[in-house]
Design a protein around this motif. Structure first.
Motif, PDB file in Angstrom:
ATOM      1  N   LYS A  77      44.569 -33.126  36.416  1.00  0.00           N
ATOM      2  CA  LYS A  77      43.649 -32.650  35.624  1.00  0.00           C
ATOM      3  C   LYS A  77      43.954 -32.546  34.288  1.00  0.00           C
ATOM      4  O   LYS A  77      42.673 -32.317  33.256  1.00  0.00           O
ATOM      5  CB  LYS A  77      43.532 -31.386  36.231  1.00  0.00           C
ATOM      6  N   ASP A  78      44.877 -32.599  33.470  1.00  0.00           N
ATOM      7  CA  ASP A  78      45.195 -32.061  32.510  1.00  0.00           C
ATOM      8  C   ASP A  78      44.550 -32.834  31.249  1.00  0.00           C
ATOM      9  O   ASP A  78      44.879 -32.982  30.608  1.00  0.00           O
ATOM     10  CB  ASP A  78      46.851 -31.906  32.563  1.00  0.00           C
ATOM     11  N   LYS A  79      45.295 -34.415  32.141  1.00  0.00           N
ATOM     12  CA  LYS A  79      44.377 -35.354  31.773  1.00  0.00           C
ATOM     13  C   LYS A  79      43.399 -35.709  30.883  1.00  0.00           C
ATOM     14  O   LYS A  79      42.870 -36.922  30.536  1.00  0.00           O
ATOM     15  CB  LYS A  79      45.567 -36.839  32.018  1.00  0.00           C
ATOM     16  N   GLY A  80      43.098 -35.594  32.014  1.00  0.00           N
ATOM     17  CA  GLY A  80      40.670 -35.749  31.979  1.00  0.00           C
ATOM     18  C   GLY A  80      40.676 -36.798  32.961  1.00  0.00           C
ATOM     19  O   GLY A  80      40.181 -37.620  32.792  1.00  0.00           O
ATOM     20  N   THR A  82      40.898 -39.307  36.936  1.00  0.00           N
ATOM     21  CA  THR A  82      40.260 -39.604  37.596  1.00  0.00           C
ATOM     22  C   THR A  82      41.445 -39.976  38.582  1.00  0.00           C
ATOM     23  O   THR A  82      41.580 -41.576  38.228  1.00  0.00           O
ATOM     24  CB  THR A  82      39.172 -39.391  38.213  1.00  0.00           C
TER      25      THR A  82
END
Length: 236
Positions: A77-80, A82
């Motif tokens: 999530k932090d890296k954007g 999936t």
């Protein structure tokens, strides 16, 4: 034998939406083949070639090892980014902006019934395209995809590949790094292969950005020649 291939450029599209669309096209071809066999018909089967660019995503092939993903759910999530487990061959790979992803969905009975030859032709398409940029790309024995400086300590992968085939119909395909953010590869063990680097065309050429439209044009030129195909562009 229908050697016409419908080209669709999907632009920037979510991975799951693109996967679902591939499955839809794939099923359409397979259903036609089943109908032909059951009813002794000779209806032509379609062929497709999809170009797409995905938002940051990691995908794990059916034979892959989840431990090759070095991020947990919160870090993703932090890296954007999936993550999906999918039904192609191969291990883990990354897709994201600056990468040309190609999904040929072909009925190989329109061309040749040889999966090994199909994979070699996809690799050759990439190799011939990179040759136009004065790069000597190669296959690496026992490893799929396309590489630079094979057999040296500087070996690095520039294009990943993973396909699925059923009833001679293909899906999934290749991911060529053109202007990719290579930092995202640090979060995985790419294709499960330790100790080998990943690169991008713009890095190899020492430029900020390479024209993706130009690269796509070259890829299609070589695809058309290798597969003796006719490209029909469909506007999305």
């Amino acid at each position: 034998m229908n050697k016409c291939v419908e080209l669709q450029d999907l632009g920037n599209k979510d991975y799951k939406q693109s996967w679902d669309y591939q499955e839809q096209l794939f099923k359409g071809i397979v259903d036609t083949k089943i109908k032909n066999r059951r009813e002794e018909l000779q209806l032509p089967t379609n062929n497709y070639f999809l170009f797409v660019e995905h938002p940051h995503v990691y995908t794990l092939g059916k034979s892959g090892d989840l431990s090759n993903l070095l991020l947990d759910e919160n870090q993703l999530k932090d890296k954007g980014a999936t993550f999906y487990k999918i039904n192609r061959g191969g291990d883990i790979t990354y897709h994201g902006p600056g990468q040309i992803v190609g999904y040929p969905i072909l009925d190989l009975e329109n061309f040749f019934t040889d999966i090994h030859k199909y994979l070699r032709f996809l690799e050759e398409m990439i190799i011939l395209t990179l040759e136009e940029y004065d790069l000597k790309a190669e296959r690496s024995p026992g490893e799929t995809g396309v590489w630079l400086d094979v057999g040296t300590p500087f070996a690095r992968k520039i294009c990943a590949m993973g396909v699925r085939a059923s009833r001679w119909v293909t899906m999934h395909g290749f991911a060529l790094n053109v202007n990719a953010n290579l930092g995202y590869f640090d979060n995985i063990i790419p294709c499960g292969i330790r100790g080998k680097a990943v690169t991008s065309l713009n890095v190899e050429l020492g430029v900020k950005e390479v024209s993706t439209a130009e690269v796509k044009e070259k890829l299609l030129k070589h695809f058309t020649i290798l597969f003796e195909a006719e490209i029909k562009t469909i506007q999305i």
